[in-house]
Enzyme design. Sequence first.
Site, short mmCIF file in Angstrom:
data_model
loop_
_atom_site.label_atom_id
_atom_site.label_comp_id
_atom_site.label_asym_id
_atom_site.label_seq_id
_atom_site.Cartn_x
_atom_site.Cartn_y
_atom_site.Cartn_z
CE LYS A 33 35.65 31.19 37.82
NZ LYS A 33 35.55 29.84 38.39
NE ARG A 133 34.98 24.75 44.22
CZ ARG A 133 35.51 25.33 43.14
NH1 ARG A 133 36.75 25.81 43.16
NH2 ARG A 133 34.82 25.44 42.02
CG HIS A 165 34.46 22.46 38.98
ND1 HIS A 165 34.67 22.86 37.67
CD2 HIS A 165 35.35 23.17 39.72
CE1 HIS A 165 35.62 23.78 37.63
NE2 HIS A 165 36.06 23.98 38.85
NE ARG A 221 31.15 24.45 34.76
CZ ARG A 221 31.19 23.19 35.18
NH1 ARG A 221 30.28 22.31 34.77
NH2 ARG A 221 32.14 22.79 35.99
CE1 TYR A 263 59.34 51.97 51.94
CE2 TYR A 263 57.87 50.63 50.61
CZ TYR A 263 58.15 51.82 51.24
OH TYR A 263 57.26 52.86 51.19
CB CYS A 310 56.52 49.84 46.87
SG CYS A 310 58.32 49.82 46.96
CG ASP A 312 51.24 53.36 45.62
OD1 ASP A 312 50.10 52.85 45.66
OD2 ASP A 312 51.75 53.98 46.57
C1 LIG Z 1 35.86 28.97 37.33
C2 LIG Z 1 35.06 27.80 36.97
C3 LIG Z 1 35.07 27.26 35.67
C4 LIG Z 1 36.08 27.71 34.63
O1 LIG Z 1 37.31 27.12 34.97
P1 LIG Z 1 38.61 27.33 34.04
O2 LIG Z 1 39.62 26.45 34.65
O3 LIG Z 1 38.94 28.77 34.15
O4 LIG Z 1 38.21 26.94 32.67
C5 LIG Z 1 34.18 26.28 35.35
N1 LIG Z 1 33.31 25.80 36.27
C6 LIG Z 1 33.29 26.28 37.54
C7 LIG Z 1 32.32 25.70 38.51
C8 LIG Z 1 34.16 27.26 37.94
O5 LIG Z 1 34.14 27.71 39.20
#
Ligand SMILES: *Cc1c(COP(=O)(O)O)cnc(C)c1O
Length: 378
Positions: A33, A133, A165, A221, A263, A310, A312
Site C-alpha cells: 500500500k 479500528r 490486526h 502480512r 527562516y 524550507c 524546497d
Molecule cells: C499496513 C498494514 C500491514 C503491514 O504492517 P507493517 O507493520 O508495515 O508490517 C498489515 N496489515 C494491515 C491491515 C495494514 O494496514
Amino acid sequence: MPHAEAEVSLSAISGNVARLKSATPAEVMAVVKADGYGHGLLECARASLAGGASWLGVALIEEALALRAAGLDAPTLAWLWSPSESEAVRAAVRAGVDLSVGGSWSLAAVTAAARETGKPARIHLKIDTGLSRNGCYVDDWPELLAAVAQARAAGEVEPVGVWSHFAFADAPGHPVIARQLAAFRDALGVAGRHGITPQVRHIANSAAALTLPEAHFDLVRPGVAVVGLSPIPGQGFGLTPAMTLRAELAQVKRVRAGEGVSYGHTHTTARATTLALVPLGYADGIPRHAGNRGPVMINGARFTVSGRVCMDQFVVDIGDHQAAPGDSVVLFGPGNDGEPTAQDWADAADTIHYEIVTRLGPRVPRVYRDQGEPCHRR
Ligand SMILES: *Cc1c(COP(=O)(O)O)cnc(C)c1O
C-alpha cells in the site's frame, strides 16, 4: 543524477521477502500500500513476488486495480473502502480482487456487486480483536457471519479469509497481544460454528511475522519489513533497508561568524564556516520538524540540518569540511557506509520510519537498482 533521487534496491526487497518467508511455513502477503511504502507500488510488488510472496495486500481498491492493470494477478486483498465506491467494488469483483468486509454495509456492497457482475465476491471477514479500528465488533460478529452464510448460499460471496490486526505487535510480550490472539481464535471458532472455515486466517504484520510464530496462521502480512525497515527499532532481523535518499548540493559558500541561517534564524554560524544547500524540503517529504536535528552525510562526514527545513531546500553548516556544488548528500540509507538511516530521521522528527519513507513526494524520482546497477527510473 537528477537534483535528488530515492534509489530503491529491488534485490533488497526480494531478499527481505525471502527472509520473511524462511521464518514461517505460512504464505506471505507483501503489503505494498501507499505506493509500496513510498518505494513504488508495482516495483515493490514484483520484487516481493520474486522473493517468494504469493499474495499482495493494499489499503485501497484503486491500488489493487493498478496492480491488476499492470498484469499482476497474484491473489490481492484491498481492505479500506467506503460506501460511495460501488463502481470500484464492481471493478474489484470483476478483476478477482479480494475485499475486506467488516459489517453489514460492506457485505451489502459486495453482494450488490456480485449480482451486478454475475461473479461471487471474494471476501475476507475482518474481526476487530482489540485495535478498535476497522473490522466487526465482537458483539456483532455472529450476526455478520449469519448474513455471510446466507450470501454464500445465494452464490454472492466466497468467504476466502478471516482476519484481524494487532495494536501492539511491535512490543513483544505486551499483554494486549495475547488478548487479541485469544479473541482471534474465539472469532475463528464462532465462524466455524456458522459453517465458515476460511482458506486463509491472518493477523500478523511485520512485527508479528518476525517475533510471534503462534500468530502466523495461514498467511503473514508484512509491509515495513518488505522494504527492509525493522518493525522493532534496535533489532535488525537480517533485513536490508531498500531505499537510499540522496541529493546534489545546489550551492556551497563560505560565510563569516554570526550569520543567521534559514527562516527565523534558528541557527547562527558560530565562526567562519561553509554552508551547503540541499535541494529537498518539506514539499518533498523532509519533515519540517527535523530543523536543526535531521542528520545527513556529505563526503563521508555526518552533519545536522542547520536552521529550518524550507519547502524546497535546507542548509547544512559543514564547518571547514570540503564540499562543492554537485557533491552528493545522503539523507538516509541502509547505514552500512556511515550514512544516517530512516530511523535516525524518525528520531529527529519525533515520528516513525514508516512516515519518513511513505511521505516522500512525487518530486523525488525513484531510481531502481537491482544487482548494483540502476535499471530504470520513474
Ligand atoms: C499496513 C498494514 C500491514 C503491514 O504492517 P507493517 O507493520 O508495515 O508490517 C498489515 N496489515 C494491515 C491491515 C495494514 O494496514
